[in-house]
Design a protein around this motif. Sequence first.
Motif, PDB file in Angstrom:
ATOM      1  N   ASP A  76      -7.875  -2.742 -11.398  1.00 46.13           N
ATOM      2  CA  ASP A  76      -7.261  -2.567 -10.060  1.00 46.13           C
ATOM      3  C   ASP A  76      -7.690  -3.166  -8.852  1.00 46.13           C
ATOM      4  O   ASP A  76      -9.126  -3.142  -8.498  1.00 46.13           O
ATOM      5  N   GLU A  77      -7.179  -4.445  -8.601  1.00 45.29           N
ATOM      6  CA  GLU A  77      -7.851  -5.119  -7.265  1.00 45.29           C
ATOM      7  C   GLU A  77      -9.369  -5.673  -7.666  1.00 45.29           C
ATOM      8  O   GLU A  77     -10.074  -5.618  -6.752  1.00 45.29           O
TER       9      GLU A  77
ATOM     10  N   ASN B  21     -11.163  -8.063  -4.948  1.00 46.63           N
ATOM     11  CA  ASN B  21     -11.366  -7.638  -3.606  1.00 46.63           C
ATOM     12  C   ASN B  21     -12.880  -7.753  -3.041  1.00 46.63           C
ATOM     13  O   ASN B  21     -13.730  -7.046  -3.609  1.00 46.63           O
TER      14      ASN B  21
ATOM     15  N   SER C  39      -3.869  -5.364 -11.081  1.00 41.48           N
ATOM     16  CA  SER C  39      -3.206  -5.177  -9.878  1.00 41.48           C
ATOM     17  C   SER C  39      -3.837  -5.944  -8.718  1.00 41.48           C
ATOM     18  O   SER C  39      -5.112  -6.014  -8.627  1.00 41.48           O
ATOM     19  N   SER C  40      -3.181  -6.569  -7.851  1.00 41.93           N
ATOM     20  CA  SER C  40      -3.693  -7.458  -6.758  1.00 41.93           C
ATOM     21  C   SER C  40      -2.629  -7.576  -5.635  1.00 41.93           C
ATOM     22  O   SER C  40      -1.340  -7.482  -5.698  1.00 41.93           O
ATOM     23  N   HIS C  41      -3.138  -7.843  -4.470  1.00 44.34           N
ATOM     24  CA  HIS C  41      -2.464  -8.165  -3.285  1.00 44.34           C
ATOM     25  C   HIS C  41      -2.618  -9.684  -2.890  1.00 44.34           C
ATOM     26  O   HIS C  41      -1.736 -10.256  -2.044  1.00 44.34           O
TER      27      HIS C  41
ATOM     28  N   PRO D 246     -11.841   0.208 -12.095  1.00 45.41           N
ATOM     29  CA  PRO D 246     -11.113   0.886 -10.715  1.00 45.41           C
ATOM     30  C   PRO D 246     -11.559   0.085  -9.469  1.00 45.41           C
ATOM     31  O   PRO D 246     -12.402  -0.895  -9.532  1.00 45.41           O
ATOM     32  N   HIS D 247     -10.661   0.394  -8.636  1.00 52.25           N
ATOM     33  CA  HIS D 247     -10.855  -0.402  -7.367  1.00 52.25           C
ATOM     34  C   HIS D 247     -12.403  -0.173  -6.614  1.00 52.25           C
ATOM     35  O   HIS D 247     -12.841  -0.939  -6.172  1.00 52.25           O
ATOM     36  N   ARG D 248     -12.770   0.873  -6.897  1.00 58.32           N
ATOM     37  CA  ARG D 248     -14.370   1.141  -6.511  1.00 58.32           C
ATOM     38  C   ARG D 248     -14.990   1.688  -7.761  1.00 58.32           C
ATOM     39  O   ARG D 248     -14.808   2.599  -8.409  1.00 58.32           O
TER      40      ARG D 248
ATOM     41  N   SER E 159      -1.518   2.587  -7.720  1.00 53.10           N
ATOM     42  CA  SER E 159      -2.769   3.149  -7.980  1.00 53.10           C
ATOM     43  C   SER E 159      -2.368   4.408  -8.832  1.00 53.10           C
ATOM     44  O   SER E 159      -3.379   4.842  -9.919  1.00 53.10           O
TER      45      SER E 159
ATOM     46  N   ASN F 209       0.931  -1.158  -0.025  1.00 55.73           N
ATOM     47  CA  ASN F 209      -0.014   0.024  -0.069  1.00 55.73           C
ATOM     48  C   ASN F 209       1.083   1.205   0.214  1.00 55.73           C
ATOM     49  O   ASN F 209       1.811   1.281   0.609  1.00 55.73           O
TER      50      ASN F 209
END
Length: 241
Positions: A157-158, A161, A188-190, A80-82, A41, A36
């Motif tokens: 982006d993730e 999640n 993109s990922s964790h 996007p992430h959101r 991002s 993070n």
Amino acid sequence: MIDVRGLGKRFGRVQAIDDISFGAADGRITALLGPNGAGKSTTLRILATVLKPDAGSARIDGHEIGTEDDAVRRQIGVLPHRPGLYDRLTARENIAYFGALHGMRGERLEHRIDDLVRHFDMSDFAHRRVAGFSQGQRIKVALARALVHDPRNVLLDEPTNGLDVMATRALRESVLALKAEGRCVVFSSHVMQEVASLCEDVIIIGAGRVRFAGTLTELLEVSGKADLEEAFIRLIGPSAA
């Protein structure tokens, strides 16, 4: 195809990214990894033309970000992430709205939405308002929205999640289908297990700079580790990770 050379972006006194360079090829899934605050991002937002870089350049299918943004947007689909869906619109209406923003109209748009509804198995909820959708249903709508104009490059982006096991599996199958169609996918990922199962190429960013760019096999060789998580920690450092 995405080509990034020397990207830099500062927010006040904070250097978010510094001299970021990498490439992402067609027909391959490229992982963008980092802890993070590493700059992932920010990099994705520049590629999506949401932010302008302070330094460097990025080209998508030969179009320059910052000077050819309209052409770039025609070549990219962004999850996007959101996702930010419109809750008062139905799933179809959300997809149609973004298709219209890309200049799609009439039968061409309706046929494309029909194809996406079938592909992502959304028939049961395509005509329902998004308010009250599960996270998995929302991601399906958001991904269909990102693909409505048939872009050759996809930025995720993730995307998994908050998804349950079945929704995550469905999304992975969709990402692999994008690769099979010859698209360039940046992911993109964790979740290291997810990256190891999907991606051939890996970009690791730490403290705003690229720590590694190459194939997954090369990463394991360079790090001297047997799995991706251990290799990632070796390059980033346990405190950053």
